[in-house]
Design an enzyme around this catalytic site. Sequence first.
Site, PDB file in Angstrom:
ATOM      1  N   LEU A 171       9.724  36.798  -2.146  1.00 29.94           N
ATOM      2  CA  LEU A 171      11.062  36.925  -2.105  1.00 29.94           C
ATOM      3  C   LEU A 171      11.537  38.144  -1.733  1.00 29.94           C
ATOM      4  CD1 LEU A 171      12.266  34.584  -5.079  1.00 29.94           C
ATOM      5  CD2 LEU A 171      12.293  33.946  -2.499  1.00 29.94           C
ATOM      6  N   ASP A 172      12.678  38.554  -0.908  1.00 32.88           N
ATOM      7  CA  ASP A 172      12.921  39.758  -0.488  1.00 32.88           C
ATOM      8  C   ASP A 172      13.897  40.400  -1.649  1.00 32.88           C
ATOM      9  OD1 ASP A 172      15.916  39.140   0.091  1.00 32.88           O
ATOM     10  OD2 ASP A 172      15.165  38.233   2.200  1.00 32.88           O
ATOM     11  N   LYS A 173      14.219  41.458  -1.398  1.00 30.64           N
ATOM     12  CA  LYS A 173      14.996  42.223  -2.584  1.00 30.64           C
ATOM     13  C   LYS A 173      16.295  41.577  -2.910  1.00 30.64           C
ATOM     14  CE  LYS A 173      16.558  46.862  -3.413  1.00 30.64           C
ATOM     15  NZ  LYS A 173      16.869  48.401  -3.021  1.00 30.64           N
ATOM     16  N   THR A 218      16.990  38.483  -2.688  1.00 32.26           N
ATOM     17  CA  THR A 218      17.107  37.048  -2.943  1.00 32.26           C
ATOM     18  C   THR A 218      16.638  36.725  -4.395  1.00 32.26           C
ATOM     19  OG1 THR A 218      16.445  36.357  -0.441  1.00 32.26           O
ATOM     20  CG2 THR A 218      16.058  34.884  -2.216  1.00 32.26           C
TER      21      THR A 218
END
Length: 250
Positions: A110-112, A114
Amino acid sequence: MFTQLLDNFLVQNKFCSKRSAKNFVLKNKVCVNGTIEKNYKANINPEHDEIFVNEKKVENQKHIYLMMNKPIGYVCSTVSDRSKTVYELLENLKNENQNEFEKLHTIGRLDKDTEGLLLFTTDGNFSNFITRKENQIKKTYYVELENSVDKKNQLLYKEKFAKGIFLPDEKKAKSFTTLPAKLNWISENSCNLTIEEGKFHQVRRMFLAMNNKVSFLKRVAIGKLNLDESLQKGNYRKLTDEEKKLLIQE
């Protein structure tokens, strides 16, 4: 739970190298469920099969399976100079078992910016099964948008996502057309989106292609496994056996 090639199992348990696995199986007594196995590429199930090497039983490795409610602001890397990492949230586990902690990896990312459902494991077969493209394990996200969308345009979004939408190049990501995705509207600026892929910033790029921006993004499910909403942000717990089975019953 998952099959594995015999040579990979032997390498994993430090009996031989990948290159020498064929000769090792030919020259040694490797038994699977009481039968001598000479095919180094045989499929085995380490969780259920009894495996002996030169009459000594190889004990099945106990793996770790975790669910985390990832908060915003953390990256899914082991080390980062610029941001906090999700592994910093596992300090209790690290203190309990440094050895096993070092084998943990995330299943996907998951990106930063999210939050939501993030899985960890020490089991490479388990993570490979979930991330393997042909298994089509879907991911569902709760999305909030900057711009409201009226009923007419909600239908347009839904139709375009269902057909697959073209996404142009963006920084690290090349252009591509998405696989069909399922969109369910909750309100004029919130929805649930289910996708099969998980490419770089894909959900954000999909809505950007519709001239809208994602203001909040949370992964709420992987396959049939839903995020445990009682799990506070930044907290984690072990997956139950039933939850592990849900992940492979897509």
